[in-house]
Design an enzyme around this catalytic site. Structure first.
Site, short mmCIF file in Angstrom:
data_model
loop_
_atom_site.label_atom_id
_atom_site.label_comp_id
_atom_site.label_asym_id
_atom_site.label_seq_id
_atom_site.Cartn_x
_atom_site.Cartn_y
_atom_site.Cartn_z
N TRP A 61 10.48 10.50 -47.09
CA TRP A 61 11.48 10.81 -46.06
C TRP A 61 10.95 10.44 -44.67
O TRP A 61 11.68 10.51 -43.70
CB TRP A 61 11.81 12.29 -46.05
CG TRP A 61 12.48 12.85 -47.24
CD1 TRP A 61 12.60 12.29 -48.48
CD2 TRP A 61 13.15 14.11 -47.31
NE1 TRP A 61 13.27 13.12 -49.32
CE2 TRP A 61 13.63 14.25 -48.63
CE3 TRP A 61 13.38 15.13 -46.40
CZ2 TRP A 61 14.32 15.37 -49.05
CZ3 TRP A 61 14.07 16.25 -46.81
CH2 TRP A 61 14.55 16.37 -48.13
FE1 SF4 Z 1 6.80 11.56 -46.98
FE2 SF4 Z 1 4.88 13.31 -46.34
FE3 SF4 Z 1 7.43 13.86 -45.75
FE4 SF4 Z 1 6.57 13.88 -48.28
S1 SF4 Z 1 5.92 15.28 -46.63
S2 SF4 Z 1 8.46 12.97 -47.54
S3 SF4 Z 1 5.10 12.19 -48.29
S4 SF4 Z 1 6.19 12.18 -44.91
#
Ligand code: SF4
Ligand code: SF4
Length: 158
Positions: free
Chosen positions: A43
């Site tokens: 995300w």
């Molecule tokens: Fe991507 Fe890290 Fe967000 Fe998970 S927590 S969606 S790996 S940015």
């Protein structure tokens, strides 16, 4: 830009696994280190970057807009309550950004769902998501285009 983990810095604490809303940060069973198993499903919320106590997570630009030679380094400094981003371009230029991070204790930012009252039928049928509007500090309800004085005409707000 999805994230990746420097395995030599990661100690396998699992904070990134717990916080990832896309459930793509996993602990490798063999090496006991975190790994982003599905970068294309990231995300790009960077919750894992902010949560990692070892500064073990960085982000990587897609090749079409961030060709080889660039770098994005993230430094989490909990004592100062900041996240520092250092962007290096291929031509050597650098940009640095400093952002505040939440100062709430780990696990306290969002109330435990199990402790919330059971949603009523009005909650289910209403427009708000869980924690809204309180999470936005909007005591009088969320702002909408209509309440901002705009008029709807031929499918468009003016
Ligand atoms: Fe991507 Fe890290 Fe967000 Fe998970 S927590 S969606 S790996 S940015
Ligand atoms: Fe490794 Fe950081 Fe994830 Fe902990 S939060 S498992 S140190 S990458």
């Amino acid at each position: 830009m999805p994230t990746f983990v420097y395995m030599t810095r990661c100690d396998g604490c699992g904070h990134c696994v717990d916080i990832c809303p896309s459930d793509i940060m996993h602990i490798d069973k063999k090496y006991r280190r975190a790994v982003n198993i599905e970068p294309n499903m990231c995300w790009e919320c960077y919750s894992c970057v902010k949560a990692c106590p070892q500064n073990a997570i960085d982000v990587r630009g897609y090749a079409d807009f961030a060709p080889l030679g660039h770098s994005v380094r993230v430094l989490r400094e909990e004592e100062k309550g900041t996240i520092a981003w250092k962007i290096k371009f291929r031509d050597g230029r650098e940009k640095n950004f400093l952002s505040p991070i939440t100062t709430k204790p780990w696990g306290k930012a969002i109330p435990e769902l199990a402790k919330l009252p059971v949603p009523t039928k009005e909650d289910h049928d209403g427009d708000y998501l869980c924690f809204e509007p309180a999470a936005f500090n909007q005591d009088e309800g969320m702002h909408t285009l209509a309440t901002n004085g705009l008029k709807f005409k031929e499918g468009v707000y003016y």
